[in-house]
Design an enzyme around this catalytic site. Structure first.
Site, PDB file in Angstrom:
ATOM      1  N   ASP A   1       9.251   2.443   1.765  1.00  0.00           N
ATOM      2  CA  ASP A   1       8.074   3.168   2.234  1.00  0.00           C
ATOM      3  C   ASP A   1       7.909   2.845   3.715  1.00  0.00           C
ATOM      4  O   ASP A   1       7.429   1.772   4.079  1.00  0.00           O
ATOM      5  CB  ASP A   1       6.848   2.751   1.414  1.00  0.00           C
ATOM      6  CG  ASP A   1       5.555   3.411   1.904  1.00  0.00           C
ATOM      7  OD1 ASP A   1       5.560   4.016   2.999  1.00  0.00           O
ATOM      8  OD2 ASP A   1       4.541   3.311   1.191  1.00  0.00           O
TER       9      ASP A   1
ATOM     10  N   PHE B   1       0.856  -1.187   0.000  1.00  0.00           N
ATOM     11  CA  PHE B   1       0.000   0.000   0.000  1.00  0.00           C
ATOM     12  C   PHE B   1       0.893   1.238   0.000  1.00  0.00           C
ATOM     13  O   PHE B   1       1.693   1.429   0.901  1.00  0.00           O
ATOM     14  CB  PHE B   1      -0.934   0.039   1.217  1.00  0.00           C
ATOM     15  CG  PHE B   1      -1.864   1.220   1.182  1.00  0.00           C
ATOM     16  CD1 PHE B   1      -3.024   1.185   0.414  1.00  0.00           C
ATOM     17  CD2 PHE B   1      -1.572   2.380   1.872  1.00  0.00           C
ATOM     18  CE1 PHE B   1      -3.877   2.285   0.342  1.00  0.00           C
ATOM     19  CE2 PHE B   1      -2.414   3.492   1.814  1.00  0.00           C
ATOM     20  CZ  PHE B   1      -3.570   3.431   1.055  1.00  0.00           C
TER      21      PHE B   1
ATOM     22  N   LYS C   1       2.503   9.429   8.442  1.00  0.00           N
ATOM     23  CA  LYS C   1       1.741   8.978   9.621  1.00  0.00           C
ATOM     24  C   LYS C   1       2.216   9.534  10.973  1.00  0.00           C
ATOM     25  O   LYS C   1       1.772  10.593  11.371  1.00  0.00           O
ATOM     26  CB  LYS C   1       1.649   7.452   9.611  1.00  0.00           C
ATOM     27  CG  LYS C   1       0.728   6.964   8.483  1.00  0.00           C
ATOM     28  CD  LYS C   1       0.179   5.582   8.709  1.00  0.00           C
ATOM     29  CE  LYS C   1      -1.026   5.308   7.826  1.00  0.00           C
ATOM     30  NZ  LYS C   1      -0.728   4.808   6.497  1.00  0.00           N
TER      31      LYS C   1
HETATM   32  C1  LIG Z   1      -0.949   5.076   5.066  1.00  0.00           C
HETATM   33  C2  LIG Z   1       0.126   4.699   4.127  1.00  0.00           C
HETATM   34  C3  LIG Z   1       0.386   5.445   2.961  1.00  0.00           C
HETATM   35  C4  LIG Z   1      -0.478   6.609   2.551  1.00  0.00           C
HETATM   36  O1  LIG Z   1      -0.439   7.639   3.461  1.00  0.00           O
HETATM   37  P1  LIG Z   1      -1.539   8.809   3.391  1.00  0.00           P
HETATM   38  O2  LIG Z   1      -1.070   9.798   4.401  1.00  0.00           O
HETATM   39  O3  LIG Z   1      -2.856   8.196   3.729  1.00  0.00           O
HETATM   40  O4  LIG Z   1      -1.516   9.345   2.018  1.00  0.00           O
HETATM   41  C5  LIG Z   1       1.447   5.075   2.177  1.00  0.00           C
HETATM   42  N1  LIG Z   1       2.222   4.034   2.497  1.00  0.00           N
HETATM   43  C6  LIG Z   1       1.999   3.282   3.588  1.00  0.00           C
HETATM   44  C7  LIG Z   1       2.913   2.140   3.901  1.00  0.00           C
HETATM   45  C8  LIG Z   1       0.935   3.581   4.436  1.00  0.00           C
HETATM   46  O5  LIG Z   1       0.693   2.824   5.507  1.00  0.00           O
END
Ligand SMILES: *Cc1c(COP(=O)(O)O)cnc(C)c1O
Length: 398
Positions: A222, A137, A251
């Protein structure tokens, strides 16, 4: 009452979140309260945002002070909180330069742009191909969605930006085979979050690093969810003894205030010129002051492997439940990023836990996800386990 606000939300807000029927109005540490005064222990922490707990006094103080001084100006000018935060994150990550934005998707969007620019300008690679993992994700913007191979999320939003390829997570052979002379970057979460708390195998990330070195490919981690102390180290990659070329954060970075970051190697940074990328809000004084305070609190919290210990304790308790209930397929996690895979959809469990005063979540349909604030204590964990045991015991009776 909850009901009145819920009615108004249904009338005025786009119906795009399948929300649980509570209106939360206050939070402190591990606890949040709904509008009826009911208390909950927050084992989701705003999906991995409130790592320092709700309204941490040091973060609140930093926000208050900055709000009275300078909330926003433009990136046309220098601002001190931004410079301090960049220095801090560069020192902690072992990388060289920081860029700030406002969310995780935006951070990944930036990382992909930077990798493509570097590959075409410096490495002379055309095609801009990016490889990401199944169950990854990376966000909901069109480009990060293209890197998120979940049919349910992509459906109806085509055409998506081109140049994305997918391989299974933790499968080095598949990755090796998918690399072409157009491949400019590989993006991977050291611990997949939304995909069901899938932890990278011990040697996998080292293998990916070696492949990237060998083939001149930019390695992007990420760490939007698994970073900022979540796994017990500031960055999850520290567990693996490897360093990426780019790491993305968001986050928990701002202690609840929206901010994202791309931290990168000098070499990639040099491929970018003034004006190649930018944002109005990214790295503004308010967000950076909150983030600086939040990072300092996290540094304290993860000291002496404290978070790793709490995570191990939590995982062991869940494993004990697994011994008791056959429908628990697997318990897995790293630090306080923990999943429990069930044989059935977990959304009913989430609702039953909510009634008992615990916020948890279910991801990838069958994985109960626990992302408590790093300030969580054994007593909180014990009480959650007792409640979960009770909920589970009633399922077996069916
Ligand atoms: C939540 C998340 C995102 C996206 O972050 P947003 O602030 O919602 O755009 C991207 N990568 C990972 C691994 C995430 O958990």
């Amino acid at each position: 009452m909850n009901e009145n606000w819920i009615e108004l939300e249904k009338k005025y807000h786009l119906q795009i979140y399948g929300r649980l029927p509570v209106v939360l109005v206050e939070g402190r540490g591990m606890e949040v309260y709904d509008i009826n005064g009911k208390k909950y222990y927050d084992f989701l922490a705003g999906i991995g945002v409130n790592n320092v707990g709700h309204c941490h006094p040091k973060v609140v103080e930093a926000i208050k002070k900055q709000a009275e001084t300078l909330i926003h100006t433009s990136n046309i000018y220098y601002t001190i909180p931004q410079i301090k935060l960049a220095k801090k994150l560069v020192e902690l990550s072992g990388l060289d330069k920081a860029f700030f934005c406002n969310s995780g998707a935006e951070a990944n969007e930036g990382a992909i742009k930077f990798a493509r620019k570097y590959a075409s300008k410096v490495l002379g690679k055309d095609g801009g191909e990016i490889i990401s993992m199944y169950n990854a994700f990376h966000g909901r913007t069109l480009t990060t969605l293209a890197a998120t191979p979940k049919p349910k999320y992509q459906e109806g939003f085509h055409p998506l930006p081109q140049g994305f390829k997918y391989v299974p997570f933790n499968d080095l052979e598949a990755l090796k085979e998918s690399i072409s002379n157009k491949t400019c970057a590989i993006i991977v979460e050291p611990v997949q979050g939304e995909g069901g708390i899938n932890v990278a195998d011990k040697d996998y990330l080292k293998g990916v690093r070696d492949l990237c070195d060998d083939k001149n490919i930019v390695l992007i981690f990420d760490e939007v969810q698994c970073g900022m102390g979540r796994t017990g180290k500031m960055f999850a990659y520290e567990h693996y003894g490897v360093k990426p070329d780019i790491v993305t954060l968001a986050k928990a970075l701002g202690g609840g205030v929206p901010i994202g970051a791309v931290i990168l190697k000098e070499e990639i940074g040099k491929a970018l010129n003034y004006g190649d990328h930018g944002t109005t809000f990214g790295g503004n004084p308010l967000a950076c002051s909150a983030a600086l305070a939040s990072v300092e609190v996290i540094e304290e919290l993860i000291k002496d492997n404290k978070v790793i210990e709490k995570g191990d304790y939590f995982i062991q308790k869940l494993k004990n439940l697994k011994e008791k209930y056959d429908f628990i397929k697997e318990v897995r996690g790293l630090g306080l990023m923990i999943g429990t895979e069930l044989e059935f959809n977990g959304s009913e469990i989430v609702k039953k836990m909510l009634e008992r005063g615990f916020l948890i979540n279910c991801t990838s349909d069958v994985v109960l996800r626990f992302l408590p604030p790093l300030i969580v204590e054994k007593e909180h964990i014990d009480s959650l386990i007792d409640a979960l045991d009770d909920v589970f015991s009633k399922i077996e009776q069916k």
